[in-house]
Write an enzyme that holds these catalytic residues in place. Structure first.
Site, PDB file in Angstrom:
ATOM      1  N   GLY A 169      56.485 142.041  27.701  1.00  0.00           N
ATOM      2  CA  GLY A 169      55.617 140.903  27.473  1.00  0.00           C
ATOM      3  C   GLY A 169      55.716 140.404  26.051  1.00  0.00           C
ATOM      4  N   SER A 170      54.812 139.477  25.714  1.00  0.00           N
ATOM      5  CA  SER A 170      54.834 138.874  24.382  1.00  0.00           C
ATOM      6  C   SER A 170      54.565 139.901  23.299  1.00  0.00           C
ATOM      7  CB  SER A 170      53.783 137.759  24.310  1.00  0.00           C
ATOM      8  OG  SER A 170      54.036 136.776  25.281  1.00  0.00           O
ATOM      9  N   PHE A 171      53.643 140.822  23.582  1.00  0.00           N
ATOM     10  CA  PHE A 171      53.192 141.725  22.530  1.00  0.00           C
ATOM     11  C   PHE A 171      53.743 143.142  22.656  1.00  0.00           C
ATOM     12  CE2 PHE A 171      49.461 138.726  22.789  1.00  0.00           C
ATOM     13  CZ  PHE A 171      49.878 137.961  21.711  1.00  0.00           C
ATOM     14  N   GLY A 172      54.562 143.400  23.668  1.00  0.00           N
ATOM     15  CA  GLY A 172      55.084 144.751  23.789  1.00  0.00           C
ATOM     16  C   GLY A 172      55.730 145.014  25.128  1.00  0.00           C
ATOM     17  N   VAL A 174      56.047 147.840  28.595  1.00  0.00           N
ATOM     18  CA  VAL A 174      55.300 148.826  29.378  1.00  0.00           C
ATOM     19  C   VAL A 174      56.283 149.777  30.042  1.00  0.00           C
ATOM     20  CG1 VAL A 174      53.645 149.195  31.235  1.00  0.00           C
ATOM     21  CG2 VAL A 174      53.473 147.146  29.804  1.00  0.00           C
ATOM     22  N   LYS A 189      51.792 151.117  27.396  1.00  0.00           N
ATOM     23  CA  LYS A 189      52.088 149.826  26.785  1.00  0.00           C
ATOM     24  C   LYS A 189      52.300 150.031  25.294  1.00  0.00           C
ATOM     25  CE  LYS A 189      50.283 145.137  26.165  1.00  0.00           C
ATOM     26  NZ  LYS A 189      49.154 144.214  26.456  1.00  0.00           N
ATOM     27  N   ASP A 298      43.954 134.916  30.359  1.00  0.00           N
ATOM     28  CA  ASP A 298      45.367 134.904  30.747  1.00  0.00           C
ATOM     29  C   ASP A 298      45.550 135.450  32.158  1.00  0.00           C
ATOM     30  OD1 ASP A 298      48.016 134.295  30.314  1.00  0.00           O
ATOM     31  OD2 ASP A 298      48.499 136.211  29.377  1.00  0.00           O
TER      32      ASP A 298
END
Length: 472
Positions: A169-172, A174, A189, A298
């Site tokens: 994803g955008s921030f990391g 998984v 995550k 979101d």
């Protein structure tokens, strides 16, 4: 509320719902007399109390004097009422003359006193036991909270191997991992701290998830903040593992190399309906039943995860906002909402602050996507054309033309398996299925209205979806 296992009498608190228009309580185990306050409901147009255990005299005023709008059949202990109900006449019981003797009064008083003392002692015992259980529960929660380190996560994920990568994803990213503590399978995550906003996302998720307890919200098991083997900052969140992945993977499956002969997995109508209700229940909890209302910001298929039993769980709270009450209403704790194109409400694009109606819009789009199989960002939607307008223009006559072909195939297969039924029964089943689809898509359209004032509240949307499921 029909077709449940409700017991006891109709509560007197119901009398405050003076604007009630329809009341369906049939096929329960309700008992006692029919309350007289039902006579005074001015707007009540339909009342069904059939097949319960009501007894005594039926009131004869208000809606209860309208046999076409009221049903009391199947209550064998009822009597009186209007002639159309065809109930037996009520027998008048004559009270016996004379009162209780002095001895009997003393005995009754003594018994009541003894029971009063017993009740007080039991109450004190239960109260003390409850406090002890709460202390033990708090203690056990603390003890069960997983304590993990960078090394344990490194080992659990085989060095954060690409084989264990679930999503990015955008921030990391998984990863799937198995912790040594009880061989627990988890989702890890790992935050990409180089990405702007990742640290804020980590803080938001920790703040949101530490107090959330709901069966349809992904459970956070622990968090890890420290340093990796290179000495860089390391932050990760550890979640309950969801074996069936995300809703995105089921709605839009990708064909892997070597799987060309396998039929892509898909969701049945019943599964989609249940998952949609699961998501609505999660939003209703976040908006209305948390100490501080929470806006997810979101909501989309990739953030809805499915466990072994295909129960939907809302996850990824990296953009979550808290609504704090002020004298002028609820206000979000921060600005600069991002969200995802296609799912974010139009008012966010012109600088409107975060609010629960934004999540309702996202839920409406999610609902339309689930039952049409079309992404809101599909190439067919451009300019003023969008998923909301596409569905709205097709309702109700063209519903079969816009729903996911998988669901149409399910209808056809159902008809083929029902060949032994009379033709009119088969047609009736098809018509009922189409009506249900229309009702679901109408809820999606109502939730995703362009103007916020026209949108449903998520509680109402949830209630309507549950009603649809109960009528299947």
């Amino acid at each position: 509320m029909d077709g449940n296992f409700f017991q006891g009498t109709i509560p007197s608190s119901l009398s405050s719902l003076r604007g009630l228009e329809e009341l369906y309580l049939q096929r329960n185990n309700l008992s006692g007399t029919i309350p007289e306050f039902l006579e005074h409901f001015e707007f009540l147009q339909s009342l069904n109390l059939s097949h319960n255990n009501f007894e005594g005299m039926v009131p004869v005023e208000g809606i209860l004097k309208n046999a076409t709008a009221t049903s009391v059949e199947g209550n064998i202990k009822l009597c009186g009422g209007i002639l159309e109900f065809k109930l037996p006449k009520c027998k008048i019981k004559h009270s016996k003359r004379g009162g209780l003797s002095l001895t009997m009064k003393l005995i009754i008083s003594l018994i009541c006193g003894v029971f009063g003392v017993i009740f007080a002692l039991v109450f004190l015992y239960l109260h003390c036991s409850r406090r002890e259980r709460m202390k033990e529960h708090t203690k056990s929660d603390s003890e069960k909270f997983l304590r993990v380190s960078y090394q344990s996560l490194l080992k659990a994920t085989d060095g954060f191997s690409s084989i264990n990568l679930i999503s990015m994803g955008s921030f990391g990213s998984v990863y799937k991992g198995v912790l040594e503590q009880g061989e627990t399978t988890v989702a890890v995550k790992v935050l990409n701290l180089v990405h702007r906003g990742a640290l804020k996302s980590f803080a938001s998720e920790c703040e949101a998830l530490k107090n959330i307890r709901h069966r349809n919200v992904v459970k956070v098991l622990s968090a890890c903040a420290g340093f990796n083997h290179r000495g860089d900052d390391f932050k990760a969140l550890i979640y309950e593992f969801m074996a069936n992945g995300s809703l995105e993977e089921w709605l839009h499956p990708t064909q892997n190399i070597g799987d060309t002969n396998e039929k892509p997995r898909s969701l049945t109508f019943s599964q989609r309906l249940n998952i949609a209700i699961d998501v609505a229940m999660a939003l209703d909890y976040l908006h209305h039943h948390c100490q501080t209302p929470i806006v997810h910001c979101d909501l989309k298929p990739s953030n809805v995860l499915l466990n072994d039993d295909m129960v939907g769980h809302v996850g990824d709270f990296g953009l979550v906002r808290f609504l704090h009450k002020t004298t002028s209403g609820n206000h979000s704790s921060s600005m600069g909402v991002k969200g995802t194109i296609g799912y974010a409400p139009p008012e966010y694009g012109i600088g409107h602050e975060v609010w629960t109606q934004g999540d309702v819009y996202s839920y409406g789009i999610l609902l339309l996507e689930m039952f049409t199989g079309k992404r809101p960002t599909a190439d067919m939607f451009h300019g003023s054309s969008n998923l909301h307008n596409f569905v709205k223009a097709a309702l109700p006559e063209q519903v079969v033309e816009i729903v996911d072909p998988v669901l149409v195939q399910e209808i056809l297969e159902g008809e083929m398996s029902a060949n032994n039924l009379p033709n009119e029964d088969s047609v009736r089943i098809r018509i009922k299925f189409e009506k249900i689809l229309i009702s679901i898509l109408e809820i999606g359209v109502a939730c995703s209205a362009e103007f916020p004032g026209e949108r449903l509240d998520v509680t109402d949307a949830m209630a309507e979806m549950c009603r649809i499921r109960n009528n299947l």
